[in-house]
Design an enzyme around this catalytic site. Structure first.
Site, PDB file in Angstrom:
ATOM      1  N   GLY A  10       0.840  -1.204   0.000  1.00 52.29           N
ATOM      2  CA  GLY A  10       0.000   0.000   0.000  1.00 52.29           C
ATOM      3  C   GLY A  10       0.870   1.247   0.000  1.00 52.29           C
ATOM      4  O   GLY A  10       1.846   1.317   0.750  1.00 52.29           O
ATOM      5  N   ARG A  71       1.147  -5.419  -5.051  1.00 54.34           N
ATOM      6  CA  ARG A  71       1.289  -6.400  -3.961  1.00 54.34           C
ATOM      7  C   ARG A  71       1.785  -7.729  -4.531  1.00 54.34           C
ATOM      8  O   ARG A  71       1.324  -8.787  -4.137  1.00 54.34           O
ATOM      9  CB  ARG A  71      -0.041  -6.565  -3.235  1.00 54.34           C
ATOM     10  CG  ARG A  71      -0.502  -5.306  -2.496  1.00 54.34           C
ATOM     11  CD  ARG A  71      -1.630  -5.612  -1.538  1.00 54.34           C
ATOM     12  NE  ARG A  71      -2.214  -4.406  -0.975  1.00 54.34           N
ATOM     13  CZ  ARG A  71      -1.732  -3.772   0.098  1.00 54.34           C
ATOM     14  NH1 ARG A  71      -0.670  -4.226   0.697  1.00 54.34           N
ATOM     15  NH2 ARG A  71      -2.352  -2.691   0.551  1.00 54.34           N
ATOM     16  N   ASP A 102       5.717  -4.976   5.898  1.00 55.90           N
ATOM     17  CA  ASP A 102       6.333  -6.280   6.189  1.00 55.90           C
ATOM     18  C   ASP A 102       6.282  -7.248   5.010  1.00 55.90           C
ATOM     19  O   ASP A 102       7.172  -8.087   4.863  1.00 55.90           O
ATOM     20  CB  ASP A 102       5.745  -6.897   7.465  1.00 55.90           C
ATOM     21  CG  ASP A 102       4.241  -7.035   7.414  1.00 55.90           C
ATOM     22  OD1 ASP A 102       3.611  -6.497   6.475  1.00 55.90           O
ATOM     23  OD2 ASP A 102       3.683  -7.694   8.315  1.00 55.90           O
ATOM     24  N   THR A 126       4.573   2.288   5.813  1.00 59.45           N
ATOM     25  CA  THR A 126       3.160   1.892   5.784  1.00 59.45           C
ATOM     26  C   THR A 126       2.398   2.827   6.719  1.00 59.45           C
ATOM     27  O   THR A 126       2.880   3.109   7.828  1.00 59.45           O
ATOM     28  CB  THR A 126       2.927   0.434   6.228  1.00 59.45           C
ATOM     29  OG1 THR A 126       1.522   0.263   6.503  1.00 59.45           O
ATOM     30  CG2 THR A 126       3.688   0.030   7.482  1.00 59.45           C
ATOM     31  N   ASP A 128       0.077   2.023   8.385  1.00 57.83           N
ATOM     32  CA  ASP A 128      -0.354   1.222   9.543  1.00 57.83           C
ATOM     33  C   ASP A 128       0.613   1.340  10.730  1.00 57.83           C
ATOM     34  O   ASP A 128       0.218   1.065  11.866  1.00 57.83           O
ATOM     35  CB  ASP A 128      -0.457  -0.264   9.161  1.00 57.83           C
ATOM     36  CG  ASP A 128      -1.448  -0.514   8.032  1.00 57.83           C
ATOM     37  OD1 ASP A 128      -2.273   0.383   7.767  1.00 57.83           O
ATOM     38  OD2 ASP A 128      -1.388  -1.591   7.422  1.00 57.83           O
ATOM     39  N   ASP A 130       2.866  -0.604  11.678  1.00 61.93           N
ATOM     40  CA  ASP A 130       2.802  -1.872  12.422  1.00 61.93           C
ATOM     41  C   ASP A 130       4.041  -2.746  12.224  1.00 61.93           C
ATOM     42  O   ASP A 130       3.988  -3.953  12.453  1.00 61.93           O
ATOM     43  CB  ASP A 130       1.538  -2.650  11.999  1.00 61.93           C
ATOM     44  CG  ASP A 130       1.547  -2.987  10.511  1.00 61.93           C
ATOM     45  OD1 ASP A 130       2.410  -2.468   9.780  1.00 61.93           O
ATOM     46  OD2 ASP A 130       0.689  -3.782  10.082  1.00 61.93           O
ATOM     47  N   ARG A 172      -5.001  -2.550   9.324  1.00 63.52           N
ATOM     48  CA  ARG A 172      -4.878  -4.008   9.262  1.00 63.52           C
ATOM     49  C   ARG A 172      -5.022  -4.639  10.658  1.00 63.52           C
ATOM     50  O   ARG A 172      -6.003  -4.395  11.321  1.00 63.52           O
ATOM     51  CB  ARG A 172      -3.551  -4.378   8.604  1.00 63.52           C
ATOM     52  CG  ARG A 172      -3.481  -5.802   8.161  1.00 63.52           C
ATOM     53  CD  ARG A 172      -3.815  -6.064   6.749  1.00 63.52           C
ATOM     54  NE  ARG A 172      -2.735  -5.680   5.847  1.00 63.52           N
ATOM     55  CZ  ARG A 172      -2.851  -5.694   4.529  1.00 63.52           C
ATOM     56  NH1 ARG A 172      -3.991  -6.061   3.983  1.00 63.52           N
ATOM     57  NH2 ARG A 172      -1.860  -5.343   3.749  1.00 63.52           N
TER      58      ARG A 172
END
Ligand code: F6P
Length: 342
Positions: A10, A71, A102, A126, A128, A130, A172
């Site tokens: 993304g 992706r 990741d 990202t 996110d 994360d 996510r």
């Protein structure tokens, strides 16, 4: 060295700021940068072009990625690894610098560990935020600003109409955007994937607010959050991407219905979706992306293969890619503290 630079997964604001820094620093250090198009797909399809200082001039404030993204996972394609090896050879690349989350970084790690390794390093990126082992991934601060602004805006209409406004944000399997935007925006309830929630308790909390004379409530929910006892996250479709991820989304709609039934108040839902990934990066994002881009070239100079640049306690440093390939949960202490405001 001839370095292949790619962006995968993304997209997010400030990716271009990192690209700019890598290219400018690498050129100064005598390297050649090949911009690979559309992530790992570009390695397989040999889709690339040389990047120079001139190509990356004026992109620090532009959202998205000038290289395009996908992706694509070579390790999940028929002959994908052979095709990737062939792509690297044909493009004459000595090493790869991968920018992404990741999934993208996982491919870089695997390439480093082939029998005949392909040298690769990674930059965490990202919205996110994360990625394990780093306090920060490029894009998060910009997404946070967008989500916080949305919560601010929802407050005024919530108050005017005396409604419960539910806002669903991305992230996510971790709730970094929800938790931090929720705190920054003064949300009344914050729901994250890192801790399952009891929908009845959420309804009770909102009713208590009404009893205290509050005429509206704001609920921020992360796309991956789920009610206690429910096994699966709410998904848009069962279709999985090449990294095995389903498309999350819809928990906001679920809450919209449940909370209307439980509280007998008027409810509305807003899903911020891809707006969170768009637009110009914040100054903080531009700065971290620039620092990451400059440091990654130093790492390449030092031959620190299979490493990811990262931010720890405000300092730019690096960790083995292997240590980055798991989801970083939210700070549970901060999550607990956020309940002070309920
Ligand atoms: O990983 C970034 C992210 O924005 C997630 O928060 C979200 O679940 C996903 O990407 C959406 O992906 P896509 O753009 O492929 O729909």
């Amino acid at each position: 060295m001839k370095i292949g630079l790619l962006t995968g997964g993304g997209d997010s604001p400030a990716t271009n700021a990192a690209i700019r820094a890598v290219v400018k620093r690498a050129e100064r250090d005598g390297h050649e940068i090949i911009g690979i198009k559309k992530g790992w797909a570009g390695v397989i399809n040999k889709e690339a072009e040389k990047l120079t200082r001139d190509n990356v001039s004026g992109i620090i404030n532009k959202g998205g990625t000038i290289l395009g993204t996908s992706r694509t996972n070579p390790f999940k394609m028929d002959n994908g690894i052979e095709l990737a090896i062939d792509g690297v050879k044909s493009l004459g690349i000595d090493a790869i610098c991968a920018i992404g989350g990741d999934d993208t970084l996982g491919v870089a790690h695997k390439l480093n560990n082939l029998e005949n390794p392909i040298h690769a390093v990674g930059i965490p990126q990202t919205i996110d935020n994360d990625i394990a082992g780093t306090d920060y991934a490029i894009g998060f601060d910009s997404a946070l600003a967008i989500a916080t602004d949305a919560i601010d805006k929802l407050h005024t209409t919530a108050e005017s109409h005396r409604r419960v406004m539910i806002v669903e944000v991305m992230g996510r399997d971790a709730g970094h955007i929800a938790l931090e935007a929720g705190l920054a925006g003064g949300a009344d309830v914050i729901l994250v994937p890192d801790e399952d929630f009891d929908v009845k308790e959420v309804g009770e909390r909102i009713k208590k607010r009404t009893d205290r004379g509050k005429t509206f409530s704001i609920v921020v929910v992360a796309e991956g959050a789920k009610p206690i006892g429910v096994e699966d996250q709410v998904v848009k479709s069962g279709k999985k991407d090449m990294f095995g991820h389903v498309m999350l989304g819809g928990i906001g709609e679920y809450l919209n219905k449940e909370l209307a039934d439980l509280t007998h108040l008027e409810t509305r839902v807003t899903n911020l979706g891809h707006l969170q990934r768009g637009g110009a990066p914040t100054p903080f994002d531009r700065l971290v992306a620039t620092r990451f881009g400059l440091r990654i070239v130093e790492m390449i100079n030092e031959g620190k293969w299979d490493y990811m640049v990262c931010l720890k306690g405000g300092k730019v440093t690096e960790i083995p890619l292997e240590d980055a390939l798991k989801t970083k949960p939210v700070d549970l202490d901060l999550l607990e503290l956020s309940k002070v405001f309920y």
